[in-house]
Design an enzyme around this catalytic site. Structure first.
Site, PDB file in Angstrom:
ATOM      1  N   TYR A 109       0.854  -1.199   0.000  1.00  8.60           N
ATOM      2  CA  TYR A 109       0.000   0.000   0.000  1.00  8.60           C
ATOM      3  C   TYR A 109       0.881   1.237   0.000  1.00  8.60           C
ATOM      4  O   TYR A 109       1.866   1.313   0.739  1.00  8.60           O
ATOM      5  CB  TYR A 109      -0.892   0.006   1.248  1.00  8.60           C
ATOM      6  CG  TYR A 109      -1.713   1.262   1.398  1.00  8.60           C
ATOM      7  CD1 TYR A 109      -2.992   1.345   0.859  1.00  8.60           C
ATOM      8  CD2 TYR A 109      -1.211   2.377   2.077  1.00  8.60           C
ATOM      9  CE1 TYR A 109      -3.751   2.503   0.981  1.00  8.60           C
ATOM     10  CE2 TYR A 109      -1.969   3.539   2.201  1.00  8.60           C
ATOM     11  CZ  TYR A 109      -3.234   3.592   1.653  1.00  8.60           C
ATOM     12  OH  TYR A 109      -3.980   4.728   1.768  1.00  8.60           O
ATOM     13  N   GLU A 197      -3.660   7.453  -4.192  1.00 11.91           N
ATOM     14  CA  GLU A 197      -3.557   6.171  -3.492  1.00 11.91           C
ATOM     15  C   GLU A 197      -3.254   5.052  -4.480  1.00 11.91           C
ATOM     16  O   GLU A 197      -3.889   4.969  -5.530  1.00 11.91           O
ATOM     17  CB  GLU A 197      -4.868   5.887  -2.754  1.00 11.91           C
ATOM     18  CG  GLU A 197      -4.782   4.687  -1.827  1.00 11.91           C
ATOM     19  CD  GLU A 197      -6.107   4.424  -1.126  1.00 11.91           C
ATOM     20  OE1 GLU A 197      -6.166   4.530   0.102  1.00 11.91           O
ATOM     21  OE2 GLU A 197      -7.089   4.122  -1.832  1.00 11.91           O
TER      22      GLU A 197
END
Ligand code: GDP
Ligand code: MN
Length: 402
Positions: A109, A197
Protein backbone atom coordinates in the site's frame (compact mmCIF):
# COMPACT_ATOMS: atom_id res chain seq x y z
CA UNK A 1 -13.27 15.98 -7.52
CA UNK A 2 -12.44 12.30 -8.03
CA UNK A 3 -10.94 10.67 -11.10
CA UNK A 4 -11.69 7.22 -12.41
CA UNK A 5 -9.02 4.52 -12.12
CA UNK A 6 -8.28 4.60 -15.86
CA UNK A 7 -7.87 8.39 -15.77
CA UNK A 8 -5.60 8.15 -12.74
CA UNK A 9 -3.53 5.48 -14.46
CA UNK A 10 -3.10 7.72 -17.52
CA UNK A 11 -1.77 10.42 -15.18
CA UNK A 12 0.54 7.82 -13.64
CA UNK A 13 1.89 7.00 -17.11
CA UNK A 14 2.46 10.71 -17.75
CA UNK A 15 4.63 10.83 -14.62
CA UNK A 16 6.57 7.65 -15.39
CA UNK A 17 4.81 5.45 -12.85
CA UNK A 18 4.45 1.89 -14.19
CA UNK A 19 0.87 0.61 -14.60
CA UNK A 20 -0.58 -2.42 -16.44
CA UNK A 21 -1.46 -1.95 -20.11
CA UNK A 22 -5.21 -1.45 -20.54
CA UNK A 23 -8.09 0.09 -22.49
CA UNK A 24 -11.50 1.43 -21.55
CA UNK A 25 -14.69 0.25 -23.24
CA UNK A 26 -18.23 1.59 -22.99
CA UNK A 27 -19.88 -1.34 -24.78
CA UNK A 28 -19.44 -5.10 -24.40
CA UNK A 29 -19.12 -5.39 -28.19
CA UNK A 30 -15.91 -3.35 -28.11
CA UNK A 31 -14.33 -5.71 -25.58
CA UNK A 32 -13.22 -8.44 -27.97
CA UNK A 33 -11.23 -6.03 -30.15
CA UNK A 34 -9.54 -4.61 -27.05
CA UNK A 35 -8.48 -8.11 -25.96
CA UNK A 36 -6.91 -8.67 -29.38
CA UNK A 37 -5.16 -5.30 -29.21
CA UNK A 38 -3.77 -5.97 -25.72
CA UNK A 39 -2.75 -9.52 -26.60
CA UNK A 40 -2.39 -12.44 -24.22
CA UNK A 41 -4.93 -15.04 -23.24
CA UNK A 42 -6.35 -13.71 -19.95
CA UNK A 43 -7.57 -10.25 -19.00
CA UNK A 44 -8.75 -8.34 -15.94
CA UNK A 45 -12.15 -6.64 -16.25
CA UNK A 46 -12.60 -3.66 -13.92
CA UNK A 47 -15.77 -1.61 -13.38
CA UNK A 48 -14.99 2.12 -13.33
CA UNK A 49 -16.80 3.76 -10.42
CA UNK A 50 -15.78 6.43 -7.92
CA UNK A 51 -15.57 3.95 -5.05
CA UNK A 52 -13.09 1.41 -3.78
CA UNK A 53 -13.93 -2.08 -2.61
CA UNK A 54 -14.78 -3.20 -6.14
CA UNK A 55 -12.77 -6.40 -5.80
CA UNK A 56 -15.00 -7.72 -3.02
CA UNK A 57 -18.14 -6.54 -4.80
CA UNK A 58 -17.62 -8.39 -8.08
CA UNK A 59 -16.40 -5.28 -9.87
CA UNK A 60 -12.91 -6.70 -10.59
CA UNK A 61 -12.86 -10.02 -12.42
CA UNK A 62 -10.08 -12.13 -13.88
CA UNK A 63 -11.45 -13.46 -17.17
CA UNK A 64 -10.06 -16.66 -18.67
CA UNK A 65 -10.94 -16.03 -22.32
CA UNK A 66 -12.39 -13.41 -24.67
CA UNK A 67 -15.95 -14.68 -24.31
CA UNK A 68 -15.65 -14.33 -20.55
CA UNK A 69 -14.36 -10.74 -20.91
CA UNK A 70 -17.32 -9.85 -23.12
CA UNK A 71 -19.74 -11.54 -20.70
CA UNK A 72 -18.34 -9.65 -17.69
CA UNK A 73 -18.32 -6.34 -19.56
CA UNK A 74 -21.98 -6.96 -20.50
CA UNK A 75 -22.89 -7.80 -16.89
CA UNK A 76 -21.18 -4.68 -15.49
CA UNK A 77 -22.01 -2.03 -18.11
CA UNK A 78 -25.33 -0.37 -17.37
CA UNK A 79 -25.51 -1.92 -13.90
CA UNK A 80 -24.96 -0.21 -10.57
CA UNK A 81 -22.08 -1.47 -8.48
CA UNK A 82 -22.60 -1.51 -4.72
CA UNK A 83 -19.40 -1.60 -2.69
CA UNK A 84 -18.78 -0.82 0.97
CA UNK A 85 -17.77 2.69 -0.16
CA UNK A 86 -20.50 3.41 -2.70
CA UNK A 87 -23.55 3.80 -0.44
CA UNK A 88 -26.50 1.38 -0.63
CA UNK A 89 -27.68 2.62 -4.03
CA UNK A 90 -24.34 1.91 -5.66
CA UNK A 91 -22.78 3.82 -8.54
CA UNK A 92 -23.53 3.46 -12.26
CA UNK A 93 -21.01 1.59 -14.39
CA UNK A 94 -20.72 3.20 -17.82
CA UNK A 95 -17.07 2.34 -18.47
CA UNK A 96 -15.08 -0.82 -17.99
CA UNK A 97 -11.29 -1.07 -17.96
CA UNK A 98 -9.78 -4.14 -19.57
CA UNK A 99 -6.17 -4.83 -18.60
CA UNK A 100 -3.44 -7.32 -19.08
CA UNK A 101 -3.30 -9.47 -15.94
CA UNK A 102 -0.42 -9.24 -13.51
CA UNK A 103 1.18 -12.18 -11.70
CA UNK A 104 1.31 -10.86 -8.14
CA UNK A 105 3.96 -11.82 -5.59
CA UNK A 106 3.07 -9.25 -2.91
CA UNK A 107 0.42 -6.54 -2.46
CA UNK A 108 1.63 -3.32 -0.78
CA UNK A 109 0.00 0.00 0.00
CA UNK A 110 1.26 3.50 -0.86
CA UNK A 111 -0.56 6.81 -0.67
CA UNK A 112 0.02 10.55 -0.51
CA UNK A 113 -2.09 13.16 1.19
CA UNK A 114 -1.70 16.56 2.76
CA UNK A 115 -0.79 16.58 6.44
CA UNK A 116 -2.29 19.95 7.29
CA UNK A 117 -0.84 20.07 10.80
CA UNK A 118 2.70 19.42 9.53
CA UNK A 119 2.12 21.51 6.36
CA UNK A 120 3.75 18.74 4.34
CA UNK A 121 2.78 16.17 1.76
CA UNK A 122 2.66 12.87 3.62
CA UNK A 123 3.53 9.45 2.18
CA UNK A 124 1.86 6.51 3.90
CA UNK A 125 2.96 2.98 3.12
CA UNK A 126 2.24 -0.47 4.40
CA UNK A 127 3.47 -3.97 3.63
CA UNK A 128 -0.10 -5.11 4.25
CA UNK A 129 -1.65 -3.76 1.06
CA UNK A 130 -4.56 -5.01 -1.01
CA UNK A 131 -8.14 -4.76 -0.03
CA UNK A 132 -8.03 -4.44 3.77
CA UNK A 133 -5.92 -1.34 4.43
CA UNK A 134 -8.69 0.20 6.58
CA UNK A 135 -8.44 -2.78 8.95
CA UNK A 136 -4.64 -2.41 9.11
CA UNK A 137 -4.98 1.28 9.97
CA UNK A 138 -7.56 0.54 12.66
CA UNK A 139 -6.00 -2.55 14.25
CA UNK A 140 -2.24 -2.26 13.70
CA UNK A 141 -1.47 1.42 12.99
CA UNK A 142 2.23 0.78 13.78
CA UNK A 143 2.43 -1.16 10.52
CA UNK A 144 1.86 2.04 8.55
CA UNK A 145 5.07 3.87 7.61
CA UNK A 146 4.86 7.65 7.31
CA UNK A 147 7.26 10.17 5.79
CA UNK A 148 6.59 13.88 5.41
CA UNK A 149 8.28 15.74 2.57
CA UNK A 150 9.68 19.21 3.18
CA UNK A 151 8.36 21.43 0.35
CA UNK A 152 11.71 23.15 -0.21
CA UNK A 153 13.97 20.12 0.20
CA UNK A 154 11.74 17.69 -1.73
CA UNK A 155 11.68 13.92 -1.35
CA UNK A 156 14.98 12.74 0.16
CA UNK A 157 16.76 9.43 -0.59
CA UNK A 158 16.74 8.47 3.10
CA UNK A 159 12.96 8.84 3.10
CA UNK A 160 12.68 6.51 0.11
CA UNK A 161 14.92 3.98 1.92
CA UNK A 162 12.79 4.17 5.03
CA UNK A 163 9.68 3.34 3.03
CA UNK A 164 11.47 0.70 0.95
CA UNK A 165 12.87 -1.13 3.98
CA UNK A 166 9.53 -0.88 5.75
CA UNK A 167 7.91 -2.52 2.73
CA UNK A 168 10.56 -5.26 2.66
CA UNK A 169 11.91 -4.24 -0.76
CA UNK A 170 15.45 -5.03 -1.81
CA UNK A 171 18.04 -4.48 -4.56
CA UNK A 172 16.79 -2.75 -7.69
CA UNK A 173 13.30 -2.48 -6.18
CA UNK A 174 14.56 0.30 -3.89
CA UNK A 175 15.55 2.50 -6.83
CA UNK A 176 12.25 1.65 -8.58
CA UNK A 177 10.34 2.73 -5.50
CA UNK A 178 12.35 5.96 -5.46
CA UNK A 179 11.37 6.72 -9.06
CA UNK A 180 7.76 5.84 -8.31
CA UNK A 181 7.62 8.01 -5.18
CA UNK A 182 9.29 10.84 -7.07
CA UNK A 183 6.71 10.59 -9.88
CA UNK A 184 3.83 10.43 -7.40
CA UNK A 185 5.15 13.45 -5.52
CA UNK A 186 5.47 15.47 -8.74
CA UNK A 187 2.00 14.38 -9.88
CA UNK A 188 0.49 15.25 -6.50
CA UNK A 189 2.02 18.73 -6.49
CA UNK A 190 1.49 19.57 -10.16
CA UNK A 191 -2.16 18.46 -10.20
CA UNK A 192 -3.04 19.98 -6.80
CA UNK A 193 -4.24 16.60 -5.62
CA UNK A 194 -5.74 16.02 -2.20
CA UNK A 195 -5.19 12.26 -2.27
CA UNK A 196 -3.25 9.82 -4.43
CA UNK A 197 -3.56 6.17 -3.49
CA UNK A 198 -1.94 3.06 -4.93
CA UNK A 199 -3.64 0.04 -3.41
CA UNK A 200 -2.31 -2.37 -4.21
CA UNK A 201 1.17 -1.42 -5.26
CA UNK A 202 2.37 -4.85 -6.29
CA UNK A 203 5.66 -6.66 -6.51
CA UNK A 204 5.17 -8.84 -9.57
CA UNK A 205 6.29 -12.46 -9.82
CA UNK A 206 9.36 -11.21 -11.69
CA UNK A 207 10.18 -8.72 -8.91
CA UNK A 208 9.02 -5.48 -10.55
CA UNK A 209 6.96 -2.75 -8.92
CA UNK A 210 3.64 -1.89 -10.56
CA UNK A 211 0.68 0.32 -9.62
CA UNK A 212 -2.18 -2.17 -9.96
CA UNK A 213 -4.87 0.24 -8.79
CA UNK A 214 -4.83 4.04 -8.88
CA UNK A 215 -6.95 6.63 -7.15
CA UNK A 216 -6.57 10.39 -7.52
CA UNK A 217 -8.70 13.00 -5.75
CA UNK A 218 -8.21 16.62 -6.77
CA UNK A 219 -8.57 19.73 -4.65
CA UNK A 220 -11.75 21.44 -5.94
CA UNK A 221 -10.41 24.85 -4.95
CA UNK A 222 -7.50 24.48 -7.36
CA UNK A 223 -9.47 23.17 -10.34
CA UNK A 224 -9.68 26.61 -11.90
CA UNK A 225 -6.07 26.20 -12.98
CA UNK A 226 -6.48 22.63 -14.30
CA UNK A 227 -8.96 22.83 -17.17
CA UNK A 228 -7.70 19.54 -18.64
CA UNK A 229 -8.25 17.72 -15.35
CA UNK A 230 -11.63 19.39 -14.80
CA UNK A 231 -12.75 18.02 -18.16
CA UNK A 232 -12.27 14.49 -16.78
CA UNK A 233 -15.20 15.02 -14.40
CA UNK A 234 -17.86 12.29 -14.55
CA UNK A 235 -21.12 13.84 -13.26
CA UNK A 236 -22.82 10.42 -13.28
CA UNK A 237 -20.61 9.43 -10.33
CA UNK A 238 -21.51 12.50 -8.32
CA UNK A 239 -24.56 13.20 -6.18
CA UNK A 240 -27.06 14.67 -8.68
CA UNK A 241 -28.38 17.25 -6.22
CA UNK A 242 -24.87 18.31 -5.21
CA UNK A 243 -23.93 18.74 -8.89
CA UNK A 244 -27.06 20.82 -9.52
CA UNK A 245 -26.31 22.94 -6.46
CA UNK A 246 -22.79 23.55 -7.72
CA UNK A 247 -24.16 24.82 -11.04
CA UNK A 248 -26.22 27.40 -9.10
CA UNK A 249 -23.29 28.28 -6.83
CA UNK A 250 -25.01 26.88 -3.77
CA UNK A 251 -23.08 25.07 -1.05
CA UNK A 252 -25.17 21.93 -0.69
CA UNK A 253 -24.30 18.59 0.88
CA UNK A 254 -26.72 15.66 1.07
CA UNK A 255 -27.23 14.12 4.49
CA UNK A 256 -29.23 11.20 5.83
CA UNK A 257 -32.00 12.93 7.81
CA UNK A 258 -35.45 14.21 6.81
CA UNK A 259 -35.44 17.93 7.67
CA UNK A 260 -34.46 20.15 4.76
CA UNK A 261 -32.46 23.21 5.84
CA UNK A 262 -32.15 26.47 3.89
CA UNK A 263 -29.74 28.81 5.62
CA UNK A 264 -27.51 31.74 4.74
CA UNK A 265 -23.91 31.49 5.85
CA UNK A 266 -21.94 28.31 6.50
CA UNK A 267 -21.60 29.02 10.21
CA UNK A 268 -25.33 29.56 10.69
CA UNK A 269 -26.01 26.45 8.59
CA UNK A 270 -23.80 24.37 10.89
CA UNK A 271 -25.42 25.86 13.99
CA UNK A 272 -28.86 25.16 12.50
CA UNK A 273 -27.97 21.51 11.92
CA UNK A 274 -26.68 21.24 15.50
CA UNK A 275 -29.90 22.75 16.76
CA UNK A 276 -32.09 20.40 14.73
CA UNK A 277 -30.08 17.47 16.17
CA UNK A 278 -30.32 18.87 19.69
CA UNK A 279 -34.10 18.93 19.38
CA UNK A 280 -34.24 15.32 18.25
CA UNK A 281 -34.38 15.81 14.46
CA UNK A 282 -31.98 14.93 11.66
CA UNK A 283 -31.03 17.31 8.83
CA UNK A 284 -31.52 16.10 5.25
CA UNK A 285 -28.89 18.47 3.97
CA UNK A 286 -26.46 21.26 4.61
CA UNK A 287 -27.32 24.26 2.45
CA UNK A 288 -25.73 27.67 2.52
CA UNK A 289 -27.37 30.02 0.00
CA UNK A 290 -24.48 32.44 0.46
CA UNK A 291 -24.29 36.09 1.35
CA UNK A 292 -25.30 37.52 -2.01
CA UNK A 293 -28.41 35.38 -2.42
CA UNK A 294 -30.89 36.50 -5.08
CA UNK A 295 -34.53 35.48 -5.22
CA UNK A 296 -33.75 33.22 -8.20
CA UNK A 297 -30.98 31.44 -6.35
CA UNK A 298 -33.15 30.96 -3.28
CA UNK A 299 -35.86 29.51 -5.53
CA UNK A 300 -33.33 27.01 -6.94
CA UNK A 301 -32.18 26.14 -3.43
CA UNK A 302 -35.73 25.57 -2.29
CA UNK A 303 -36.51 23.37 -5.29
CA UNK A 304 -33.35 21.41 -4.64
CA UNK A 305 -34.40 20.69 -1.05
CA UNK A 306 -37.88 19.67 -2.15
CA UNK A 307 -36.51 17.32 -4.82
CA UNK A 308 -35.14 15.09 -2.06
CA UNK A 309 -37.84 12.46 -1.37
CA UNK A 310 -36.56 12.00 2.20
CA UNK A 311 -37.57 15.54 3.17
CA UNK A 312 -40.54 15.67 5.58
CA UNK A 313 -40.29 19.35 6.61
CA UNK A 314 -38.22 22.38 5.69
CA UNK A 315 -36.56 24.84 8.02
CA UNK A 316 -35.65 28.22 6.57
CA UNK A 317 -33.27 30.06 8.86
CA UNK A 318 -32.08 33.42 7.55
CA UNK A 319 -30.19 36.13 9.28
CA UNK A 320 -30.50 39.18 7.08
CA UNK A 321 -27.27 41.11 7.16
CA UNK A 322 -26.07 41.57 3.61
CA UNK A 323 -28.89 39.43 2.28
CA UNK A 324 -32.38 40.92 2.53
CA UNK A 325 -35.11 38.82 4.09
CA UNK A 326 -37.71 40.06 1.57
CA UNK A 327 -35.57 38.64 -1.26
CA UNK A 328 -35.47 35.30 0.50
CA UNK A 329 -39.25 35.35 0.92
CA UNK A 330 -39.64 36.26 -2.77
CA UNK A 331 -37.45 33.30 -3.70
CA UNK A 332 -39.48 30.91 -1.60
CA UNK A 333 -42.76 32.15 -3.06
CA UNK A 334 -41.29 31.88 -6.57
CA UNK A 335 -40.11 28.30 -5.98
CA UNK A 336 -43.44 27.27 -4.55
CA UNK A 337 -45.22 28.56 -7.64
CA UNK A 338 -43.15 26.13 -9.71
CA UNK A 339 -43.21 23.02 -7.52
CA UNK A 340 -45.89 21.51 -5.37
CA UNK A 341 -44.95 21.72 -1.71
CA UNK A 342 -46.25 18.73 0.17
CA UNK A 343 -44.38 19.32 3.41
CA UNK A 344 -44.65 21.81 6.26
CA UNK A 345 -42.33 24.81 6.24
CA UNK A 346 -40.99 26.60 9.28
CA UNK A 347 -39.40 30.00 8.74
CA UNK A 348 -37.26 32.10 10.98
CA UNK A 349 -36.29 35.43 9.42
CA UNK A 350 -34.26 37.93 11.38
CA UNK A 351 -32.51 41.17 10.45
CA UNK A 352 -32.74 43.35 7.35
CA UNK A 353 -36.32 43.60 6.01
CA UNK A 354 -37.49 40.67 8.14
CA UNK A 355 -40.97 42.21 8.59
CA UNK A 356 -41.48 42.64 4.84
CA UNK A 357 -40.29 39.07 4.27
CA UNK A 358 -42.66 37.62 6.81
CA UNK A 359 -45.53 39.72 5.43
CA UNK A 360 -44.87 38.39 1.92
CA UNK A 361 -44.97 34.81 3.17
CA UNK A 362 -48.15 35.49 5.13
CA UNK A 363 -49.77 37.02 2.01
CA UNK A 364 -48.94 33.96 -0.09
CA UNK A 365 -51.16 30.90 0.11
CA UNK A 366 -48.25 28.94 1.58
CA UNK A 367 -48.84 27.15 4.86
CA UNK A 368 -45.80 28.61 6.56
CA UNK A 369 -45.21 28.49 10.29
CA UNK A 370 -43.02 31.28 11.57
CA UNK A 371 -40.73 31.19 14.55
CA UNK A 372 -39.24 34.09 16.47
CA UNK A 373 -36.19 32.30 17.85
CA UNK A 374 -33.84 29.55 16.74
CA UNK A 375 -34.97 27.21 19.50
CA UNK A 376 -38.61 27.73 18.63
CA UNK A 377 -37.84 27.12 14.94
CA UNK A 378 -36.00 23.87 15.67
CA UNK A 379 -38.75 22.68 18.02
CA UNK A 380 -41.45 23.41 15.46
CA UNK A 381 -39.70 21.82 12.50
CA UNK A 382 -38.82 18.64 14.41
CA UNK A 383 -42.44 18.30 15.55
CA UNK A 384 -43.70 19.00 12.02
CA UNK A 385 -41.42 16.40 10.43
CA UNK A 386 -42.40 13.78 13.00
CA UNK A 387 -46.11 14.47 12.45
CA UNK A 388 -45.65 14.34 8.68
CA UNK A 389 -43.72 11.08 8.92
CA UNK A 390 -46.42 9.52 11.10
CA UNK A 391 -49.25 10.66 8.82
CA UNK A 392 -47.74 9.09 5.70
CA UNK A 393 -46.48 5.98 7.45
CA UNK A 394 -42.94 6.10 6.11
CA UNK A 395 -44.08 5.89 2.47
CA UNK A 396 -40.96 7.08 0.67
CA UNK A 397 -42.86 7.99 -2.49
CA UNK A 398 -44.80 10.86 -0.94
CA UNK A 399 -42.30 13.56 -0.13
CA UNK A 400 -42.22 17.18 -0.93
CA UNK A 401 -40.95 16.57 -4.45
CA UNK A 402 -42.59 17.62 -7.68
P1 GDP B 1 -10.62 -2.20 -5.46
O1 GDP B 1 -11.10 -3.45 -4.78
O2 GDP B 1 -11.75 -1.34 -5.91
O3 GDP B 1 -9.61 -1.45 -4.67
O4 GDP B 1 -9.93 -2.69 -6.84
P2 GDP B 1 -8.40 -3.11 -7.14
O5 GDP B 1 -8.02 -2.54 -8.44
O6 GDP B 1 -7.51 -2.77 -6.00
O7 GDP B 1 -8.49 -4.68 -7.29
C1 GDP B 1 -8.87 -5.51 -6.21
C2 GDP B 1 -8.00 -6.73 -6.14
O8 GDP B 1 -8.12 -7.48 -7.34
C3 GDP B 1 -6.51 -6.45 -5.98
O9 GDP B 1 -6.15 -6.22 -4.64
C4 GDP B 1 -5.92 -7.73 -6.52
O10 GDP B 1 -5.84 -8.72 -5.50
C5 GDP B 1 -6.93 -8.19 -7.55
N1 GDP B 1 -6.41 -7.91 -8.90
C6 GDP B 1 -6.58 -6.80 -9.64
N2 GDP B 1 -5.89 -6.87 -10.80
C7 GDP B 1 -5.27 -8.07 -10.78
C8 GDP B 1 -4.39 -8.75 -11.69
O11 GDP B 1 -4.02 -8.24 -12.75
N3 GDP B 1 -3.95 -9.97 -11.33
C9 GDP B 1 -4.33 -10.56 -10.16
N4 GDP B 1 -3.85 -11.77 -9.86
N5 GDP B 1 -5.13 -9.96 -9.27
C10 GDP B 1 -5.60 -8.72 -9.58
MN1 MN C 1 -7.68 -1.00 -4.78
Amino acid sequence: MNLHEFQSKQLFRDYGIPVPDGRVVTTADAAAAVCAELGGSRWVVKAQVHAGGRGKAGGVVLAEDVAHVVEEARRLLGARLVTHQSGPEGLPVTQVLIEQPTAIARELYLSLLVDRAAERILFMASASGGMDIEAVAAQTPERIIQVRVHPAAGLQPYQVRRVAFGLGLEGAQIASLGRMMDGLYRLFSACDASLVEVNPLVVTASGELLALDAKVNLDDNALYRHAALESLRDPAQEDAREAKAKAHELNYISLDGNIGCLVNGAGLAMATMDLVKLHGGAPANFLDVGGGATAARVAEAFKLILSDPKVRAVLVNIFGGIVRCDLIAEGIVQAVREVRVGVPIVVRLEGTNAEQGLAMLAASDLAVETAASLTEAADKVVAASAARDASIGGDQSIGGHQ
